[in-house]
Design an enzyme around this catalytic site. Structure first.
Site: not given
Length: 374
Positions: A108, A138, A216
């Site tokens: 993402h 992911d 992230s």
């Protein structure tokens, strides 16, 4: 006599006023004297850092060069001029996987981006090429070309043996604040989370190490400085840190990333069968079996070659339930989700032993896992 009294009274009043004025200005005079004499206060020796502090500092200094800052841009079209412009899309984190320049991050972080740049801890900045991605997990792999002084890859640990309460260390770039260290513990294990694209990421590590937007793709480390997870998401009503963060376990990362580097995508292992949890629940309630009913075997698959049977429908509406999967590698299964969780730990080409129930008899079949049909 009267004049003398008045003079004395006036003198006394003047003296009283002078005393009052002096009393009021005394603090100011004292402050002025103190200010003129002010000197830096002596420093109290701190003493040695605690062993825990020393270990944390050493871990950060040893690992930070393996962590990278990722900035992405997105191509947009000016509706008037029809010109294409690259505008900033977002920032994230990543880490060095190997000496070949592969960088691991979250999918993402780079999804929808037209370009990504990777900045190393020493300030060097490189254009990154997308090598492969698995939206389901992911995870994404980028590659940068570093001709000299290549950064040290992160050390790889394990996640299957983690315990709740172990210390965790997260390094990343929250809100663009680069190379930030936060600490915490493993708060829970085997969490599941549904992504916006509908994919379910399983076996996540829950940690209370502060994770915010921009973290992230960064590494979650154990106290030995080894990678145990990839920070991927937070649970927060406000969108900022609320004490609950999630990381993809390194055992999953260490299985998926080599496929992304070699093939550009993740090949999901499959038994070569079709099942459906809703139909399975209805059939279980009606027939009372324990397991997962095979709807059909995929033509040419390992399941078909091993002789597994799906359901058979008859014109009158009745059906033969065919084979019921009871266990896979001795692990009982009751739903498609449980089958997926078992297969998630395997690769295409692995052999698994499937125990089935057929007309009340238990049979064992050995199947070779194949790529799932897209």
């Amino acid at each position: 006599m009267e004049d003398r009294f008045i003079r004395r009274l006036f003198a006394a009043s003047f003296l009283l006023m002078a005393l009052m004025l002096f009393w009021q200005t005394l603090p100011w005079i004292e402050e002025l004297i103190v200010a003129r004499q002010a000197q830096p206060r002596p420093v109290t020796p701190r003493g040695d850092l605690s062993e825990e502090e020393k270990a944390t500092i050493e871990l950060f200094e040893r690992t930070k060069d393996s962590v990278v800052f990722i900035a992405t841009t997105q191509a947009v079209i000016d509706p008037w001029s029809r010109n294409i412009y690259n505008i900033p899309k977002g920032t994230g984190s990543g880490f060095v996987w190997d000496r070949a320049g592969h960088i691991v991050t979250n999918y993402h972080v780079i999804a929808g981006a037209s370009e990504a740049r990777v900045r190393l801890s020493d300030g060097r900045d490189y254009h990154a090429v997308l090598i492969g991605a698995s939206p389901r997990h992911d995870l994404a792999v980028l590659r940068i070309n570093v001709p000299v002084r290549r950064p040290q890859p992160v050390m790889i640990g394990t996640s299957h043996d983690l315990k709740v309460g172990q210390k965790t260390f997260a390094i990343g770039n929250p809100f663009g604040l680069d190379w930030t260290l936060t600490t915490g513990i493993v708060s829970a294990l085997d969490r599941s989370m549904t992504e916006r694209n509908g994919a379910v990421i399983r076996q996540l590590i829950q940690t209370d190490a502060a994770i915010n937007p921009g973290n992230s793709g960064g590494p979650l480390l154990d106290s030995a400085g080894r990678l145990i997870g990839v920070n991927t998401a937070i649970f927060s009503p406000s969108g900022a840190y609320a004490g609950i963060g999630f990381a993809i376990p390194v055992d999953t990362v260490n299985r998926i990333v080599p496929q992304l580097i070699a093939k550009g995508k993740y090949l999901e292992p499959s038994l070569g069968i079709e099942t459906d949890d809703r139909i399975n629940r209805l059939a279980r309630a009606r027939l009372g079996f324990d397991g997962v009913m095979i709807l059909r075997t995929i033509p040419g698959s390992s399941a078909e070659k091993a002789g597994l049977r799906g359901i058979t429908l008859y014109p009158d509406g009745s059906f033969d339930p065919g084979d019921i999967i009871v266990t896979i590698d001795r692990v009982p299964v009751h739903s498609k989700r449980e089958i997926d969780e078992i297969l998630e730990k395997h690769d295409v080409g692995d052999r698994v032993t499937v125990e089935i129930s057929r007309n009340g008899r238990l049979l064992k079949k050995e199947l070779i896992l194949e790529p799932a049909q897209e």
